[in-house]
Design a protein around this motif. Structure first.
Motif, mmCIF file in Angstrom:
data_model
loop_
_atom_site.group_PDB
_atom_site.id
_atom_site.type_symbol
_atom_site.label_atom_id
_atom_site.label_comp_id
_atom_site.label_asym_id
_atom_site.label_seq_id
_atom_site.Cartn_x
_atom_site.Cartn_y
_atom_site.Cartn_z
ATOM 1 N N PRO A 132 -14.217 -29.863 61.686
ATOM 2 C CA PRO A 132 -13.183 -29.336 62.577
ATOM 3 C C PRO A 132 -11.812 -29.940 62.284
ATOM 4 O O PRO A 132 -11.664 -31.151 62.168
ATOM 5 C CB PRO A 132 -13.680 -29.762 63.970
ATOM 6 C CG PRO A 132 -15.145 -29.935 63.810
ATOM 7 C CD PRO A 132 -15.343 -30.451 62.422
ATOM 8 N N GLY A 133 -10.816 -29.078 62.155
ATOM 9 C CA GLY A 133 -9.449 -29.535 61.970
ATOM 10 C C GLY A 133 -9.104 -30.010 60.576
ATOM 11 O O GLY A 133 -7.973 -30.424 60.337
ATOM 12 N N ARG A 200 -17.488 -34.726 71.610
ATOM 13 C CA ARG A 200 -16.252 -35.374 71.154
ATOM 14 C C ARG A 200 -16.168 -35.252 69.638
ATOM 15 O O ARG A 200 -17.021 -35.777 68.924
ATOM 16 C CB ARG A 200 -16.227 -36.850 71.581
ATOM 17 C CG ARG A 200 -16.074 -37.044 73.089
ATOM 18 C CD ARG A 200 -16.078 -38.510 73.470
ATOM 19 N NE ARG A 200 -17.368 -39.129 73.244
ATOM 20 C CZ ARG A 200 -17.550 -40.364 72.779
ATOM 21 N NH1 ARG A 200 -16.500 -41.110 72.448
ATOM 22 N NH2 ARG A 200 -18.762 -40.861 72.628
ATOM 23 N N TRP A 201 -15.132 -34.527 69.167
ATOM 24 C CA TRP A 201 -14.903 -34.356 67.741
ATOM 25 C C TRP A 201 -13.982 -35.449 67.222
ATOM 26 O O TRP A 201 -13.148 -35.957 67.969
ATOM 27 C CB TRP A 201 -14.280 -32.994 67.472
ATOM 28 C CG TRP A 201 -15.153 -31.847 67.861
ATOM 29 C CD1 TRP A 201 -15.113 -31.137 69.026
ATOM 30 C CD2 TRP A 201 -16.216 -31.277 67.085
ATOM 31 N NE1 TRP A 201 -16.072 -30.160 69.030
ATOM 32 C CE2 TRP A 201 -16.766 -30.219 67.848
ATOM 33 C CE3 TRP A 201 -16.749 -31.561 65.820
ATOM 34 C CZ2 TRP A 201 -17.834 -29.443 67.377
ATOM 35 C CZ3 TRP A 201 -17.798 -30.784 65.357
ATOM 36 C CH2 TRP A 201 -18.331 -29.737 66.127
ATOM 37 N N PRO A 202 -14.096 -35.824 65.965
ATOM 38 C CA PRO A 202 -13.237 -36.896 65.437
ATOM 39 C C PRO A 202 -11.781 -36.456 65.322
ATOM 40 O O PRO A 202 -11.485 -35.290 65.054
ATOM 41 C CB PRO A 202 -13.837 -37.197 64.053
ATOM 42 C CG PRO A 202 -14.549 -35.938 63.673
ATOM 43 C CD PRO A 202 -15.054 -35.339 64.946
ATOM 44 N N ARG A 203 -10.882 -37.425 65.540
ATOM 45 C CA ARG A 203 -9.459 -37.193 65.292
ATOM 46 C C ARG A 203 -9.206 -37.217 63.783
ATOM 47 O O ARG A 203 -10.113 -37.466 62.984
ATOM 48 C CB ARG A 203 -8.625 -38.285 65.970
ATOM 49 C CG ARG A 203 -8.805 -38.413 67.471
ATOM 50 C CD ARG A 203 -7.807 -39.438 68.006
ATOM 51 N NE ARG A 203 -7.932 -39.704 69.425
ATOM 52 C CZ ARG A 203 -8.601 -40.718 69.955
ATOM 53 N NH1 ARG A 203 -9.212 -41.591 69.149
ATOM 54 N NH2 ARG A 203 -8.654 -40.897 71.261
ATOM 55 N N GLY A 213 -19.212 -37.379 76.416
ATOM 56 C CA GLY A 213 -19.916 -36.487 75.505
ATOM 57 C C GLY A 213 -20.341 -37.168 74.224
ATOM 58 O O GLY A 213 -19.765 -38.177 73.812
ATOM 59 N N PRO A 214 -21.333 -36.606 73.545
ATOM 60 C CA PRO A 214 -21.805 -37.188 72.274
ATOM 61 C C PRO A 214 -20.781 -36.977 71.162
ATOM 62 O O PRO A 214 -20.015 -36.015 71.171
ATOM 63 C CB PRO A 214 -23.088 -36.412 71.985
ATOM 64 C CG PRO A 214 -22.888 -35.091 72.668
ATOM 65 C CD PRO A 214 -22.098 -35.396 73.911
ATOM 66 N N GLN A 215 -20.775 -37.884 70.193
ATOM 67 C CA GLN A 215 -19.918 -37.745 69.020
ATOM 68 C C GLN A 215 -20.578 -36.767 68.049
ATOM 69 O O GLN A 215 -21.752 -36.906 67.721
ATOM 70 C CB GLN A 215 -19.733 -39.098 68.334
ATOM 71 C CG GLN A 215 -19.020 -40.136 69.181
ATOM 72 C CD GLN A 215 -18.875 -41.467 68.455
ATOM 73 O OE1 GLN A 215 -19.290 -41.626 67.323
ATOM 74 N NE2 GLN A 215 -18.274 -42.435 69.138
ATOM 75 N N VAL A 216 -19.805 -35.780 67.598
ATOM 76 C CA VAL A 216 -20.338 -34.806 66.648
ATOM 77 C C VAL A 216 -19.346 -34.623 65.507
ATOM 78 O O VAL A 216 -18.137 -34.749 65.687
ATOM 79 C CB VAL A 216 -20.626 -33.445 67.315
ATOM 80 C CG1 VAL A 216 -21.748 -33.564 68.325
ATOM 81 C CG2 VAL A 216 -19.377 -32.879 67.986
ATOM 82 N N ARG A 217 -19.886 -34.315 64.345
ATOM 83 C CA ARG A 217 -19.037 -34.135 63.157
ATOM 84 C C ARG A 217 -19.191 -32.761 62.515
ATOM 85 O O ARG A 217 -18.372 -32.373 61.692
ATOM 86 C CB ARG A 217 -19.355 -35.212 62.110
ATOM 87 C CG ARG A 217 -18.961 -36.613 62.538
ATOM 88 C CD ARG A 217 -19.145 -37.603 61.418
ATOM 89 N NE ARG A 217 -18.716 -38.942 61.809
ATOM 90 C CZ ARG A 217 -17.473 -39.390 61.751
ATOM 91 N NH1 ARG A 217 -16.517 -38.578 61.308
ATOM 92 N NH2 ARG A 217 -17.164 -40.614 62.124
ATOM 93 N N ASP A 218 -20.249 -32.024 62.881
ATOM 94 C CA ASP A 218 -20.413 -30.712 62.267
ATOM 95 C C ASP A 218 -21.176 -29.786 63.206
ATOM 96 O O ASP A 218 -21.705 -30.190 64.245
ATOM 97 C CB ASP A 218 -21.117 -30.806 60.913
ATOM 98 C CG ASP A 218 -22.476 -31.477 60.981
ATOM 99 O OD1 ASP A 218 -23.279 -31.086 61.853
ATOM 100 O OD2 ASP A 218 -22.741 -32.398 60.184
ATOM 101 N N HIS A 219 -21.219 -28.508 62.809
ATOM 102 C CA HIS A 219 -21.810 -27.461 63.642
ATOM 103 C C HIS A 219 -23.314 -27.679 63.823
ATOM 104 O O HIS A 219 -23.860 -27.419 64.900
ATOM 105 C CB HIS A 219 -21.545 -26.104 62.979
ATOM 106 C CG HIS A 219 -22.012 -24.935 63.772
ATOM 107 N ND1 HIS A 219 -21.373 -24.512 64.925
ATOM 108 C CD2 HIS A 219 -23.066 -24.091 63.596
ATOM 109 C CE1 HIS A 219 -22.000 -23.466 65.416
ATOM 110 N NE2 HIS A 219 -23.030 -23.181 64.634
ATOM 111 N N THR A 220 -23.993 -28.150 62.791
ATOM 112 C CA THR A 220 -25.432 -28.363 62.884
ATOM 113 C C THR A 220 -25.768 -29.420 63.925
ATOM 114 O O THR A 220 -26.679 -29.241 64.749
ATOM 115 C CB THR A 220 -26.003 -28.779 61.519
ATOM 116 O OG1 THR A 220 -25.726 -27.749 60.566
ATOM 117 C CG2 THR A 220 -27.498 -29.017 61.603
ATOM 118 N N GLN A 221 -25.033 -30.536 63.897
ATOM 119 C CA GLN A 221 -25.235 -31.574 64.910
ATOM 120 C C GLN A 221 -25.037 -31.010 66.310
ATOM 121 O O GLN A 221 -25.818 -31.284 67.227
ATOM 122 C CB GLN A 221 -24.242 -32.722 64.692
ATOM 123 C CG GLN A 221 -24.578 -33.663 63.572
ATOM 124 C CD GLN A 221 -23.568 -34.803 63.496
ATOM 125 O OE1 GLN A 221 -22.401 -34.641 63.854
ATOM 126 N NE2 GLN A 221 -24.000 -35.949 63.026
#
Length: 283
Positions: A132-133, A200-203, A213-221
């Motif tokens: 994301p981003g 929560r997506w990374p900055r 919320g859980p930390q996520v880095r991609d759509h699958t997670q």
């Protein structure tokens, strides 16, 4: 004239706020680094750093140069990458790199690639799937030639763009959740779910905002966490297409609408990029 080497030296010191650590990061001795920064200050006629017993701090002029130096170095790096890609094209291996957010606009991306492949003179398209981003950044730094971005989430400042389509958003919930039976929801319904917090997506710097919320880095997670009943999400309407078992989607009527755009650097002279944009806008 300021040299690229001097800008790299200054950025290292400004980010580390310590000459010793900056020298180590650059792989040089500290004395020549100090001399280079002092020479840069003399030529610019401005103090860039305040040196004290407690360390190094940026002056107002230094903060301005740090911002401009980062942009200049990014531009140089982007130019190097695009030049290398042009050299490959000249050697008979032409390709255009298209950046897209993983898990988003999948149907649009497939149609775009098919439409472009049918164009006379089409070259190979390397698809770079991003978190994301990240699409705008890889476009600006030269890793991509063109990108699919999503307003209002992605920053399109300084890029040329063409709008492709606008859509609403849906809440993605675990199958069987009481809200999943509603015909429509509002943002307050989703943000008020203590058992299903928003992710929560990374900055841009890799850190995560505070929150439950859980930390996520991609759509699958993300989809796995929702299916497990650990989170919910609000995504563009086209996100329905990628939902697997154990998930349901409900329209969120007051969520901001999302516009997908195709973006490219304003100075691009690539005929492949122009053809790809033309194919996208014709869909």
């Amino acid at each position: 004239m300021v040299e690229t080497r001097e800008l790299r030296y200054f950025v290292a010191v400004a980010e580390e706020l310590h000459f010793g650590r900056a020298a180590q990061r650059l792989g040089i001795a500290q004395p020549p680094l100090s001399r280079a920064i002092a020479g840069l200050e003399r030529r610019l006629g401005a103090a860039l750093l305040e040196r004290g017993t407690r360390g190094v701090t940026l002056t107002g002029a230094g903060a301005v140069l740090l911002r401009e130096a980062r942009a200049a170095l990014d531009a140089v790096e982007a130019a190097e990458r695009r030049t290398r890609r042009a050299a490959l094209a000249g050697a008979g291996r032409p390709a255009v790199v298209l950046a897209a957010k993983a898990g988003a606009s999948s149907e649009l991306l497939a149609k775009l690639l098919d439409a472009y492949a049918a164009e006379p003179g089409a070259v190979a398209v390397d698809v770079l799937l991003c978190g994301p981003g990240e699409q705008a950044q890889v476009l600006r730094d030269g890793r991509a030639d063109v990108a699919l971005l999503h307003r209002p989430f992605d920053d399109t400042a300084g890029l040329d763009t063409e709008e492709l389509h606008t859509e609403g958003q849906v809440a993605v919930l675990p199958a069987g959740h009481p809200l999943g039976t509603r015909r429509e929801l509002r943002l307050a319904d989703i943000t008020g779910l203590p058992d299903l917090p928003l992710p929560r997506w990374p900055r841009a710097d890799g850190t995560f905002p505070d929150g439950p919320g859980p930390q996520v880095r991609d759509h699958t997670q993300l989809t796995q966490l929702i299916a497990l009943g650990r989170a919910c999400a609000i995504v563009p309407e086209t996100g329905r297409a990628g939902l697997g078992e154990g998930l349901t989607a409900v329209p969120v009527v007051d969520a901001p609408r999302v516009t997908t755009v195709i973006a490219w650097p304003p100075h691009s002279r690539s005929t492949a990029v122009a053809c790809l944009v033309r194919a996208a806008t014709a869909l």
